[in-house]
Design a protein around this motif. Sequence first.
Motif, PDB file in Angstrom:
ATOM      1  N   ALA A  48       0.826  -1.215   0.000  1.00  0.00           N
ATOM      2  CA  ALA A  48       0.000   0.000   0.000  1.00  0.00           C
ATOM      3  C   ALA A  48       0.860   1.266   0.000  1.00  0.00           C
ATOM      4  CB  ALA A  48      -0.927   0.004   1.210  1.00  0.00           C
ATOM      5  N   PHE A  49       0.420   2.262  -0.781  1.00  0.00           N
ATOM      6  CA  PHE A  49       1.143   3.526  -0.889  1.00  0.00           C
ATOM      7  C   PHE A  49       1.253   4.188   0.471  1.00  0.00           C
ATOM      8  CE2 PHE A  49       1.419   8.113  -1.702  1.00  0.00           C
ATOM      9  CZ  PHE A  49       2.534   8.141  -2.516  1.00  0.00           C
ATOM     10  N   ASN A  50       2.431   4.717   0.753  1.00  0.00           N
ATOM     11  CA  ASN A  50       2.709   5.368   2.025  1.00  0.00           C
ATOM     12  C   ASN A  50       3.209   6.780   1.727  1.00  0.00           C
ATOM     13  OD1 ASN A  50       4.386   6.315   4.251  1.00  0.00           O
ATOM     14  ND2 ASN A  50       4.138   4.269   5.131  1.00  0.00           N
ATOM     15  N   ASP A  51       2.388   7.795   2.032  1.00  0.00           N
ATOM     16  CA  ASP A  51       2.749   9.192   1.762  1.00  0.00           C
ATOM     17  C   ASP A  51       4.075   9.587   2.404  1.00  0.00           C
ATOM     18  OD1 ASP A  51       0.576  10.125   0.189  1.00  0.00           O
ATOM     19  OD2 ASP A  51      -0.678  10.295   1.978  1.00  0.00           O
ATOM     20  N   THR A  52       4.272   9.177   3.639  1.00  0.00           N
ATOM     21  CA  THR A  52       5.490   9.544   4.361  1.00  0.00           C
ATOM     22  C   THR A  52       6.720   8.977   3.670  1.00  0.00           C
ATOM     23  OG1 THR A  52       4.270   9.615   6.438  1.00  0.00           O
ATOM     24  CG2 THR A  52       6.673   9.440   6.596  1.00  0.00           C
ATOM     25  N   LYS A  53       6.636   7.720   3.290  1.00  0.00           N
ATOM     26  CA  LYS A  53       7.752   7.056   2.615  1.00  0.00           C
ATOM     27  C   LYS A  53       8.043   7.729   1.267  1.00  0.00           C
ATOM     28  CE  LYS A  53       7.728   2.659   3.522  1.00  0.00           C
ATOM     29  NZ  LYS A  53       7.473   1.220   3.454  1.00  0.00           N
ATOM     30  N   PHE A  54       6.986   8.081   0.534  1.00  0.00           N
ATOM     31  CA  PHE A  54       7.180   8.741  -0.755  1.00  0.00           C
ATOM     32  C   PHE A  54       7.775  10.130  -0.565  1.00  0.00           C
ATOM     33  CE2 PHE A  54       5.889  11.111  -4.571  1.00  0.00           C
ATOM     34  CZ  PHE A  54       6.517  10.317  -5.520  1.00  0.00           C
ATOM     35  N   ASP A  55       7.320  10.872   0.448  1.00  0.00           N
ATOM     36  CA  ASP A  55       7.879  12.197   0.733  1.00  0.00           C
ATOM     37  C   ASP A  55       9.368  12.092   1.086  1.00  0.00           C
ATOM     38  OD1 ASP A  55       5.460  13.395   0.211  1.00  0.00           O
ATOM     39  OD2 ASP A  55       4.938  13.729   2.324  1.00  0.00           O
ATOM     40  N   GLU A  56       9.737  11.034   1.799  1.00  0.00           N
ATOM     41  CA  GLU A  56      11.151  10.816   2.120  1.00  0.00           C
ATOM     42  C   GLU A  56      11.961  10.582   0.843  1.00  0.00           C
ATOM     43  OE1 GLU A  56      11.002   7.573   4.900  1.00  0.00           O
ATOM     44  OE2 GLU A  56      10.319   8.856   6.537  1.00  0.00           O
ATOM     45  N   TRP A  57      11.377   9.839  -0.110  1.00  0.00           N
ATOM     46  CA  TRP A  57      12.033   9.617  -1.404  1.00  0.00           C
ATOM     47  C   TRP A  57      12.222  10.949  -2.132  1.00  0.00           C
ATOM     48  CZ3 TRP A  57      14.664   7.522  -5.238  1.00  0.00           C
ATOM     49  CH2 TRP A  57      14.386   7.895  -6.547  1.00  0.00           C
ATOM     50  N   LEU A  58      11.175  11.769  -2.184  1.00  0.00           N
ATOM     51  CA  LEU A  58      11.291  13.063  -2.853  1.00  0.00           C
ATOM     52  C   LEU A  58      12.379  13.920  -2.205  1.00  0.00           C
ATOM     53  CD1 LEU A  58       7.590  14.123  -3.559  1.00  0.00           C
ATOM     54  CD2 LEU A  58       9.245  13.159  -5.161  1.00  0.00           C
ATOM     55  N   ALA A  59      12.461  13.850  -0.875  1.00  0.00           N
ATOM     56  CA  ALA A  59      13.440  14.640  -0.136  1.00  0.00           C
ATOM     57  C   ALA A  59      14.875  14.245  -0.471  1.00  0.00           C
ATOM     58  CB  ALA A  59      13.200  14.526   1.361  1.00  0.00           C
ATOM     59  N   GLU A  60      15.074  13.018  -0.947  1.00  0.00           N
ATOM     60  CA  GLU A  60      16.418  12.593  -1.355  1.00  0.00           C
ATOM     61  C   GLU A  60      16.870  13.350  -2.603  1.00  0.00           C
ATOM     62  OE1 GLU A  60      17.095   8.315  -1.524  1.00  0.00           O
ATOM     63  OE2 GLU A  60      15.464   8.028  -0.081  1.00  0.00           O
ATOM     64  N   ILE A  62      16.889  12.531  -5.818  1.00  0.00           N
ATOM     65  CA  ILE A  62      17.760  11.737  -6.684  1.00  0.00           C
ATOM     66  C   ILE A  62      17.014  11.084  -7.852  1.00  0.00           C
ATOM     67  CG2 ILE A  62      19.486  11.295  -4.899  1.00  0.00           C
ATOM     68  CD1 ILE A  62      18.157   8.501  -4.527  1.00  0.00           C
ATOM     69  N   ALA A  63      15.799  11.499  -8.100  1.00  0.00           N
ATOM     70  CA  ALA A  63      15.042  10.912  -9.211  1.00  0.00           C
ATOM     71  C   ALA A  63      15.761  11.219 -10.530  1.00  0.00           C
ATOM     72  CB  ALA A  63      13.618  11.454  -9.239  1.00  0.00           C
ATOM     73  N   PRO A  64      15.984  10.198 -11.365  1.00  0.00           N
ATOM     74  CA  PRO A  64      16.651  10.440 -12.644  1.00  0.00           C
ATOM     75  C   PRO A  64      15.691  10.992 -13.694  1.00  0.00           C
ATOM     76  CG  PRO A  64      16.144   8.112 -12.426  1.00  0.00           C
ATOM     77  CD  PRO A  64      15.734   8.770 -11.132  1.00  0.00           C
ATOM     78  N   ALA A  65      16.262  11.634 -14.689  1.00  0.00           N
ATOM     79  CA  ALA A  65      15.468  12.120 -15.825  1.00  0.00           C
ATOM     80  C   ALA A  65      14.930  10.932 -16.608  1.00  0.00           C
ATOM     81  CB  ALA A  65      16.320  12.986 -16.739  1.00  0.00           C
ATOM     82  N   ILE A  66      13.760  11.112 -17.202  1.00  0.00           N
ATOM     83  CA  ILE A  66      13.249  10.138 -18.162  1.00  0.00           C
ATOM     84  C   ILE A  66      13.919  10.491 -19.486  1.00  0.00           C
ATOM     85  CG2 ILE A  66      11.196   9.318 -19.385  1.00  0.00           C
ATOM     86  CD1 ILE A  66       9.667   9.707 -16.737  1.00  0.00           C
ATOM     87  N   PRO A  67      14.763   9.593 -20.013  1.00  0.00           N
ATOM     88  CA  PRO A  67      15.632   9.947 -21.149  1.00  0.00           C
ATOM     89  C   PRO A  67      14.927  10.555 -22.356  1.00  0.00           C
ATOM     90  CG  PRO A  67      16.321   7.865 -20.217  1.00  0.00           C
ATOM     91  CD  PRO A  67      15.026   8.238 -19.539  1.00  0.00           C
ATOM     92  N   ALA A  68      13.845   9.967 -22.816  1.00  0.00           N
ATOM     93  CA  ALA A  68      13.177  10.489 -24.017  1.00  0.00           C
ATOM     94  C   ALA A  68      12.593  11.876 -23.761  1.00  0.00           C
ATOM     95  CB  ALA A  68      12.081   9.528 -24.482  1.00  0.00           C
ATOM     96  N   VAL A  69      12.071  12.101 -22.574  1.00  0.00           N
ATOM     97  CA  VAL A  69      11.501  13.408 -22.240  1.00  0.00           C
ATOM     98  C   VAL A  69      12.617  14.442 -22.101  1.00  0.00           C
ATOM     99  CG1 VAL A  69      10.138  14.706 -20.547  1.00  0.00           C
ATOM    100  CG2 VAL A  69       9.449  12.392 -21.204  1.00  0.00           C
ATOM    101  N   HIS A  70      13.720  14.052 -21.494  1.00  0.00           N
ATOM    102  CA  HIS A  70      14.843  14.983 -21.352  1.00  0.00           C
ATOM    103  C   HIS A  70      15.386  15.389 -22.723  1.00  0.00           C
ATOM    104  CE1 HIS A  70      19.031  16.237 -20.711  1.00  0.00           C
ATOM    105  NE2 HIS A  70      18.455  16.940 -19.755  1.00  0.00           N
TER     106      HIS A  70
END
Length: 173
Positions: A48-60, A62-70
């Motif tokens: 199940a989706f966890n808002d807190t866990k996802f917010d922690e990911w965003l705070a890192e 480090i999300a990479p670019a999507i190559p075709a969109v970039h």
Amino acid sequence: MAEIALEYAESVELVGDGKDVWVFDIDETSLSDLPYYARSDVGFGAIAFNDTKFDEWLAEGIAPAIPAVHKFYEKLLSLGFKIVFLSGSAERIKDIRISNLKGSGYHTWEKLILKKDSEKGTTALVYKSNKRKELEEAGYRIWGNMGDQWSDLLGNNVGNRTFKVPNPMFYIG
């Protein structure tokens, strides 16, 4: 999708006054959250989706670019489009979003629009429609609008053309 969007973008005759924009969503459009979903404690959505866990990911940040969109983003810049990032991310993480975008190769944009605390609770469709309306009221021409959710692309002031990036992980109404 990027090829079709590029064909369209190359056909647009820009006015050239700095008000010709292309709107991009951030998560799962410009940046990939796949590394987050691949974590064992997330299980590609099997847990199940966890808002807190996802917010922690965003705070890192480090999300990479999507190559075709970039690659498409770079081409738009070379054609003279101004870029607007429009995201439902909270404004309180603005510095992280800026760092992540720049760190993944998105170095230039006209505007970065993030959700204010006062807009919390507003649906994605209404929020993004309102922000696009504000852009147009400020004189911007939205030639293209790219997102992974229908709420990025439907509603009011959607722009001249919309382009849906596939997202098999989740749906936002």
